[in-house]
Write a protein that holds these residues in place. Sequence first.
Motif, mmCIF file in Angstrom:
data_model
loop_
_atom_site.group_PDB
_atom_site.id
_atom_site.type_symbol
_atom_site.label_atom_id
_atom_site.label_comp_id
_atom_site.label_asym_id
_atom_site.label_seq_id
_atom_site.Cartn_x
_atom_site.Cartn_y
_atom_site.Cartn_z
ATOM 1 N N GLU A 1 -10.862 -6.003 3.324
ATOM 2 C CA GLU A 1 -9.377 -6.498 3.168
ATOM 3 C C GLU A 1 -9.366 -6.479 5.209
ATOM 4 N N ILE A 2 -9.497 -5.541 5.716
ATOM 5 C CA ILE A 2 -9.434 -5.423 6.967
ATOM 6 C C ILE A 2 -10.013 -6.755 7.578
ATOM 7 N N HIS A 3 -11.412 -6.964 7.403
ATOM 8 C CA HIS A 3 -12.176 -7.795 7.825
ATOM 9 C C HIS A 3 -11.168 -9.153 7.374
ATOM 10 N N ALA B 1 0.816 -0.794 -0.026
ATOM 11 C CA ALA B 1 -0.067 0.234 0.278
ATOM 12 C C ALA B 1 0.509 1.288 0.430
ATOM 13 N N LEU B 2 1.893 0.925 1.208
ATOM 14 C CA LEU B 2 2.918 2.365 0.411
ATOM 15 C C LEU B 2 3.546 2.924 -0.643
ATOM 16 N N GLU C 1 -2.158 2.967 -3.584
ATOM 17 C CA GLU C 1 -3.816 2.316 -2.997
ATOM 18 C C GLU C 1 -4.144 1.599 -1.807
ATOM 19 N N GLN C 2 -5.273 1.949 -1.529
ATOM 20 C CA GLN C 2 -5.969 1.716 -0.069
ATOM 21 C C GLN C 2 -5.981 0.371 0.425
ATOM 22 N N ILE D 1 -3.700 5.075 4.542
ATOM 23 C CA ILE D 1 -3.704 3.521 3.569
ATOM 24 C C ILE D 1 -4.756 3.510 4.112
ATOM 25 N N THR D 2 -5.761 3.357 4.511
ATOM 26 C CA THR D 2 -6.522 2.469 4.833
ATOM 27 C C THR D 2 -8.198 3.547 4.589
ATOM 28 N N GLU D 3 -8.803 3.133 3.744
ATOM 29 C CA GLU D 3 -10.522 3.195 3.161
ATOM 30 C C GLU D 3 -11.187 4.152 4.148
#
Length: 416
Positions: free
Chosen positions: A42-44, A31-32, A36-37, A216-218
């Motif tokens: 993806e977290i789930h 992501a860095l 792209e966030q 970096i996350t939505e």
Amino acid sequence: MEYHDSEKAKEVAGRVEDFMEEVVLPREREALATGEQITMDEIHDFWDQAKERNLFAPQVSEEYGGQGLDFQDMLPSFEQVGRSLIGALAIRANAPQEGNMHTFEMVGTEAQKEEYLRPLVQGEIQTAFAMTEPKQGGGSDPKMLQSTAVKDGDEWVINGHKWWTSDGLNADYYLAMVRTDLDAHPYSGTSIILVPSEADGVEVVRNVPHLGGHGITERKGGHAEVKFDNVRVPVENTLGEENEGFQIAQMRLGGGRLTHCMRYSGMAERSLDVAKAYLAEREAFGTTLEEKQALRHRIADAETRLHAARCMVRHAARELDRSDARIEVAMAKMFTANVTNETIDLALQCCGGNGIGKDLPIAHFYENVRAFRIVDGADEVHRRSIARWAFEDIDETEVENALQFDEDLRIDALDE
């Protein structure tokens, strides 16, 4: 370093470290690199994998879907997740949700735990802790709390203005600190009341712009400014005993300060690891940078102070099981906040242009860590508490002896 953590604590922390190295950090690096966030889907997915590995919500009892670690045993795992920008979120141990879960477990009724805690642990709802207010309201001096709740039959009528309400943008419920007995001192006349974000009179004014936030996350939790204008909620939404909000908040913040310390020490440790790897490869003026004595000594100092911080946090955690450990926690929080700030600053300096670039996580860490000297109690507030403790039991005889000794030295100097 051997910190004599329990075998269970070390075993779980080892598995958390593996999860970070195998799953979370590779996605973070991607992501860095790409910008792209990371999506909530993806977290789930991280949560599902954490559950499969028995790592999900280590701080919550098994009854409500966590791993049931006691406070001391979960600290090493919090240090491991701190090494990643999304590590705590990936195992559902992120602030403020972690502290709010702890609050529900401590003082919630059985009905409240079923209605709020169980879905909160699973990520089905989000909460925010609404305590801090704009000037001249409650902040570093919480006695200045202005928000109020007045009973009208079986309802509270809430009015107030909050800000720096972490995760306030997407919260389903606010744990609002409000004065409920205006004739009493705020310490004995304040309550915590659950306020649905959809209730009439709740206004999310804005997300307060601030230093840090890696993006970096939505996920957009933010630090919201929120107003309550004649908001009505049932009296049964009181969390814990009425008028004991300050005592509950202190219990929440004591542990929360130490979990923050471990997350930030993990952040500092990873920053040092990146810096040392860079120093070993980067050549300048005839040798690699790791051979420059000035840098070696600064790294040695940072490692020493970080070790001291870890020891202080573990000591405070042990004391917290026996008492409120107010001074031990204040010392650990204030010291660790400064050490992690200094360590990450050093790591960034060691990496030069690569340090301020955002291909590496250090620049993100640098932005985020500065707030740690303010959130959960500013340095000055903790120093005030420590100083008050240091001076409260002064022995008058010792003072007289010290003054006499000083007078004797002055006379001796005059004679010479």
